[in-house]
Enzyme design. Structure first.
Site: not given
Ligand code: PGA
Length: 259
Positions: A13, A15, A98, A170, A176
């Site tokens: 993803n 973003k 999300h 998630e 993050g």
């Molecule tokens: P991350 O994000 O791997 O940077 O924690 C995952 C997501 O938001 O799908």
């Protein structure tokens, strides 16, 4: 081991990162590195990169998708994008619900449900995200929150639609933050999700639903997470922005993991 009978998917993803030329260059660089990968590879790219990314990925093992869409078929909705447009641009799947959409843009389960149904109508595979906040976990409400998000965002779906669905667990506290859920915590949540799906739509459908874990997935933790029986794949944010780290996660089987 994750079930061999279920499809396994490693999804990135991106973003709000990467222009269309950056997306094409990334995929060109990634392709030779993942040519022997056993799992399907999904990339959720920004709207403006879908067409270019889908062209480069065409005929390869990479599926290109979007990170959001609007639920209406068409109409006076300034700034919005329909499922039909995504499909026409080359997307084959779409991330819906999300936690960043839920938290920053106020998306509700009912709205996500309308999007899921529209995506299915247009032939886009929905990848629906659910997950609890740290406060909810600390209050012991994780299962209640997951059950509520599942029933709200998936209501009215048929068993055959559930069987084609991808659901990503998630936990918000892991996104993050560099703090991933332990394989045991993730497996318990995935088991609970599969049981909820099974209770409502039957075990035949629920046994086919692909369940991804997302939240600080890195090359170092990918293989241990994937070793759990109900974790069928990973949804990767930050570590999907670099070709090398993403390719390592795609090849999780060959990694010696440290956590
Ligand atoms: P991350 O994000 O791997 O940077 O924690 C995952 C997501 O938001 O799908």
């Amino acid at each position: 081991m994750a079930s061999q009978t279920r499809e396994q998917i490693i999804a990135g993803n991106w973003k709000m990162y990467k222009t269309s030329s950056e997306a094409s260059a990334f995929i060109r660089e990634l392709l030779p590195l993942i040519k022997d990968a056993a799992d399907a590879v999904y990339l959720a790219v920004p709207f403006t990169s879908i067409e270019a990314a889908a062209k480069v990925a065409s005929g390869t093992s990479i599926s290109v998708g979007a990170q959001n869409m609007y639920d209406a078929e068409a109409g006076a909705f300034t700034g919005e994008i329909s499922a039909h447009m995504l499909k026409a641009a080359g997307a084959s799947f779409v991330i819906l619900g999300h936690s960043e959409r839920r938290q920053l843009f106020g998306e509700t389960d009912a709205f996500i449900n309308r999007k899921v149904r529209r995506a299915l109508q247009e032939g886009l595979r929905p990848l629906v995200c659910i997950g609890e906040s740290l406060t909810q976990r600390d209050e012991g409400r994780t299962e209640e929150v997951l059950a509520q998000q599942l029933s709200g965002s998936l209501c009215d779906l048929s068993a055959s639609q559930i069987a084609r669905l991808v659901v990503a667990y998630e936990p918000i506290w892991a996104i993050g933050t560099g703090r991933h859920a332990t394989p045991q915590i993730a497996q318990a949540a995935h088991r609970f999700i599969r049981d909820c799906l099974s209770e409502r739509w039957g075990s035949q459908a629920a046994d086919k639903t692909v369940l991804l874990y997302g939240g600080s997935v890195k090359p170092i933790n990918a293989s241990n997470l994937m070793a759990e029986p109900d974790i069928d794949g990973l949804l990767v944010g930050g570590a999907a922005l670099e070709v090398d780290s993403f390719a390592q996660i795609v090849y999780h089987d060959s990694l010696v993991s440290g956590s």
